[in-house]
Design a protein around this motif. Structure first.
Motif, PDB file in Angstrom:
ATOM      1  N   LYS A   1       0.370  -1.078   0.018  1.00 55.86           N
ATOM      2  CA  LYS A   1      -0.167   0.013  -0.059  1.00 55.86           C
ATOM      3  C   LYS A   1       0.730   1.182   0.153  1.00 55.86           C
ATOM      4  O   LYS A   1       1.967   1.473   0.635  1.00 55.86           O
ATOM      5  CB  LYS A   1      -0.675   0.161   1.545  1.00 55.86           C
ATOM      6  CG  LYS A   1      -1.592   1.074   1.526  1.00 55.86           C
ATOM      7  CD  LYS A   1      -2.809   1.275   2.363  1.00 55.86           C
ATOM      8  CE  LYS A   1      -3.953   2.211   2.394  1.00 55.86           C
ATOM      9  NZ  LYS A   1      -4.921   2.165   3.851  1.00 55.86           N
ATOM     10  N   VAL A   2       0.812   2.297  -0.777  1.00 55.63           N
ATOM     11  CA  VAL A   2       1.657   3.256  -0.498  1.00 55.63           C
ATOM     12  C   VAL A   2       0.806   4.716  -0.719  1.00 55.63           C
ATOM     13  O   VAL A   2      -0.492   4.884  -0.579  1.00 55.63           O
ATOM     14  CB  VAL A   2       1.709   3.701  -2.751  1.00 55.63           C
ATOM     15  CG1 VAL A   2       2.822   4.689  -2.641  1.00 55.63           C
ATOM     16  CG2 VAL A   2       2.616   2.498  -2.461  1.00 55.63           C
ATOM     17  N   ILE A   3       1.399   5.226  -0.015  1.00 54.95           N
ATOM     18  CA  ILE A   3       0.427   5.885   1.378  1.00 54.95           C
ATOM     19  C   ILE A   3       1.103   7.751   0.158  1.00 54.95           C
ATOM     20  O   ILE A   3       2.239   7.513   0.092  1.00 54.95           O
ATOM     21  CB  ILE A   3       1.051   6.424   2.486  1.00 54.95           C
ATOM     22  CG1 ILE A   3      -0.262   4.876   3.304  1.00 54.95           C
ATOM     23  CG2 ILE A   3       0.367   7.702   2.850  1.00 54.95           C
ATOM     24  CD1 ILE A   3      -1.190   5.062   2.991  1.00 54.95           C
ATOM     25  N   GLU A   4       0.042   8.675   0.153  1.00 54.50           N
ATOM     26  CA  GLU A   4       1.009   9.628  -0.513  1.00 54.50           C
ATOM     27  C   GLU A   4       0.814  10.380   0.715  1.00 54.50           C
ATOM     28  O   GLU A   4      -0.909  11.074   1.501  1.00 54.50           O
ATOM     29  CB  GLU A   4      -0.595  10.259  -1.866  1.00 54.50           C
ATOM     30  CG  GLU A   4       0.126  11.686  -2.283  1.00 54.50           C
ATOM     31  CD  GLU A   4      -0.707  12.374  -3.709  1.00 54.50           C
ATOM     32  OE1 GLU A   4      -0.624  13.393  -3.981  1.00 54.50           O
ATOM     33  OE2 GLU A   4      -2.010  10.853  -3.815  1.00 54.50           O
ATOM     34  N   PRO A   5       1.808  11.657   0.903  1.00 57.33           N
ATOM     35  CA  PRO A   5       1.410  11.708   2.252  1.00 57.33           C
ATOM     36  C   PRO A   5       0.244  13.563   1.861  1.00 57.33           C
ATOM     37  O   PRO A   5       0.859  13.410   1.053  1.00 57.33           O
ATOM     38  CB  PRO A   5       3.179  12.648   2.348  1.00 57.33           C
ATOM     39  CG  PRO A   5       4.099  11.716   1.402  1.00 57.33           C
ATOM     40  CD  PRO A   5       3.452  11.245   0.759  1.00 57.33           C
ATOM     41  N   VAL A   6      -0.018  13.797   3.102  1.00 54.56           N
ATOM     42  CA  VAL A   6      -0.828  14.910   3.013  1.00 54.56           C
ATOM     43  C   VAL A   6      -0.048  16.059   2.710  1.00 54.56           C
ATOM     44  O   VAL A   6       0.731  16.198   2.313  1.00 54.56           O
ATOM     45  CB  VAL A   6      -1.658  15.264   3.808  1.00 54.56           C
ATOM     46  CG1 VAL A   6      -1.009  15.724   5.452  1.00 54.56           C
ATOM     47  CG2 VAL A   6      -2.834  16.407   3.961  1.00 54.56           C
ATOM     48  N   ARG A   7      -0.987  16.756   1.767  1.00 57.89           N
ATOM     49  CA  ARG A   7      -0.161  18.688   0.838  1.00 57.89           C
ATOM     50  C   ARG A   7      -1.126  19.428   0.925  1.00 57.89           C
ATOM     51  O   ARG A   7      -2.427  18.807   0.727  1.00 57.89           O
ATOM     52  CB  ARG A   7       0.405  17.500   0.232  1.00 57.89           C
ATOM     53  CG  ARG A   7       1.146  19.373  -1.084  1.00 57.89           C
ATOM     54  CD  ARG A   7       1.457  18.567  -2.110  1.00 57.89           C
ATOM     55  NE  ARG A   7       1.140  18.809  -3.067  1.00 57.89           N
ATOM     56  CZ  ARG A   7      -0.011  18.849  -3.913  1.00 57.89           C
ATOM     57  NH1 ARG A   7       0.563  20.589  -3.968  1.00 57.89           N
ATOM     58  NH2 ARG A   7      -0.641  18.958  -4.907  1.00 57.89           N
ATOM     59  N   ILE A   8      -1.281  20.544   1.510  1.00 55.75           N
ATOM     60  CA  ILE A   8      -2.123  21.413   1.183  1.00 55.75           C
ATOM     61  C   ILE A   8      -2.026  22.122   0.312  1.00 55.75           C
ATOM     62  O   ILE A   8      -1.274  22.714   0.014  1.00 55.75           O
ATOM     63  CB  ILE A   8      -1.543  22.398   2.720  1.00 55.75           C
ATOM     64  CG1 ILE A   8      -2.016  22.149   3.829  1.00 55.75           C
ATOM     65  CG2 ILE A   8      -2.549  23.617   2.361  1.00 55.75           C
ATOM     66  CD1 ILE A   8      -2.042  22.875   5.396  1.00 55.75           C
ATOM     67  N   VAL A   9      -3.348  21.891  -0.675  1.00 57.67           N
ATOM     68  CA  VAL A   9      -3.310  23.261  -1.916  1.00 57.67           C
ATOM     69  C   VAL A   9      -3.521  23.787  -1.979  1.00 57.67           C
ATOM     70  O   VAL A   9      -3.021  24.802  -2.126  1.00 57.67           O
ATOM     71  CB  VAL A   9      -3.790  21.928  -3.124  1.00 57.67           C
ATOM     72  CG1 VAL A   9      -4.290  22.191  -3.953  1.00 57.67           C
ATOM     73  CG2 VAL A   9      -4.196  20.067  -2.444  1.00 57.67           C
TER      74      VAL A   9
END
Length: 385
Positions: A252-260
């Protein structure tokens, strides 16, 4: 008349040997001799000796001799000549490659006079029960691998076969495998398998049921993983004896949270409803925690923060902490200003003056600065007031 006093006894010969059958008789000379085999007169065999040089199997039989003179004749007893053909290996045992648990047959073909005895050997040790022309090895194990040969024997001699190699192959068995795991986008990971079995072992990794080109070693390295690397991985291990399929390793690949989009500040009037919002990207689930001047806002757990009927106390700096399995991000500060409408708290009361006097009308008001003032007389603005 003749009387036979001596006669060669029955005997056993090996092919190629030579022998002389002899008879001795008493009586008046001259004697006439006539040898027979199996009841048939042997042409030219008219002496007291019968030579059998370099005997062959065809020379075996029952030999008799008749001795005669003018007074009569005497017939001998039977001389049984047995010809033994020495043992000879016609077909050597052949080596074999077998899979663990198979049944293997090793066989030798020989020629020679019966009875023939067989003694099979494994790496120089006598095989228990290996006394036939065929050696049956049931449910072979790795310990059965090695060199086999057979000693064959009869009255004529002994022969030893060539060595036949038996190779027992063990099918692959997977003993260790990387467990399913979660990786943060951009990280590197290595999937590994350990297997036992007869070498050489071949490996093939697959993702979601499709073989991965070039992934043919015990380790599969995933460098700087992206979302496209997520999936179910398996590996097959094979050799000449069979194949073993691994369990599934889920990556499972987790994309770190990022504020857009950062939350934006706002100016509101007392009693208004204000919405502060943040837009983020990243792997769900994502949690939100809103803060007001460093204090957590009760119920502020969504991407939008709704402030209903704002009060002066709601003014200040707002930011939000967003989080998922891949990490945490903190937004910039958004300033909320709550404006108070003006409220007149003091005003000069109505008054009566004498003509020529001076007076000052004064008002006191509260509300959000700056406050602006405009005096009116009889409904008309007083210029400059």
């Amino acid at each position: 008349p003749p009387e036979i006093t001596e006669l060669t006894k029955s005997l056993t010969l090996t092919v190629g040997e030579s022998v002389e059958l002899t008879v001795t008789a008493d009586g008046d000379e001259p004697f006439v001799y006539e040898w027979s085999r199996d009841g048939e007169v042997i042409e030219g065999a008219n002496a007291s000796q019968l030579s059998l040089p370099d005997v062959a199997s065809s020379d075996a039989g029952n030999y008799t001799v008749v001795v005669s003179n003018v007074a009569g004749q005497a017939e001998s007893g039977v001389v049984v000549v047995t010809i033994v053909a020495p043992i000879r290996i016609v077909t050597q045992p052949e080596g074999a490659t077998a899979i663990l648990g198979d049944t293997v047959m090793l066989q030798v073909v020989v020629e020679g006079t019966e009875p023939i005895t067989y003694f099979w050997y494994h790496d120089g040790e006598l095989v228990e029960g290996g006394t036939e022309s065929t050696l049956r090895l049931a449910k072979v194990q790795v310990a059965d691998s090695g060199s086999y040969n057979v000693l064959v024997q009869n009255q004529g001699g002994t022969a030893i076969s060539d060595l036949a190699e038996l190779v027992v192959l063990s099918p692959p068995e997977i003993t260790q495998l990387t467990e399913s795991l979660t990786v943060i986008d951009g990280e590197s990971v290595e999937l590994q398998v350990t297997a036992v079995g007869s070498e050489p072992l071949a490996y093939q990794w697959s993702k979601d049921g499709e073989a991965i080109e070039g992934a043919t070693t015990p380790a599969l390295r995933l460098a700087k993983v992206a979302q496209s690397d997520a999936g179910d991985y398996t590996v097959s291990v094979s050799n000449a004896a069979g194949q073993a399929e691994s369990d599934v390793v889920t990556v499972k690949v987790i994309e770190p949270v990022r504020i857009v989009t950062q939350p934006e500040g706002a100016t509101a009037i007392l009693g208004d409803t204000v919405m502060l919002q943040v837009v983020v990207e990243g792997t769900e689930p994502i949690t939100y925690a809103w803060y007001h001047d460093g204090e957590m806002v009760e119920g502020g757990t969504e991407s939008s923060l709704r402030l209903a009927k704002v009060q002066v106390a709601d003014s200040g700096s707002y930011n939000v902490l967003v989080q998922n399995e891949g990490g945490t991000a903190v937004s910039e500060m958004a300033e909320l200003i709550v404006l108070l409408p003006p409220e007149i708290t003091q005003l000069t009361e109505s008054l009566t003056l004498i003509e020529g006097e001076s007076v000052e009308l004064r008002v006191t008001a509260t509300g959000s600065e700056p406050l602006t003032y405009q005096w009116l007389k009889n409904g008309e603005q007083v210029d400059g007031a």
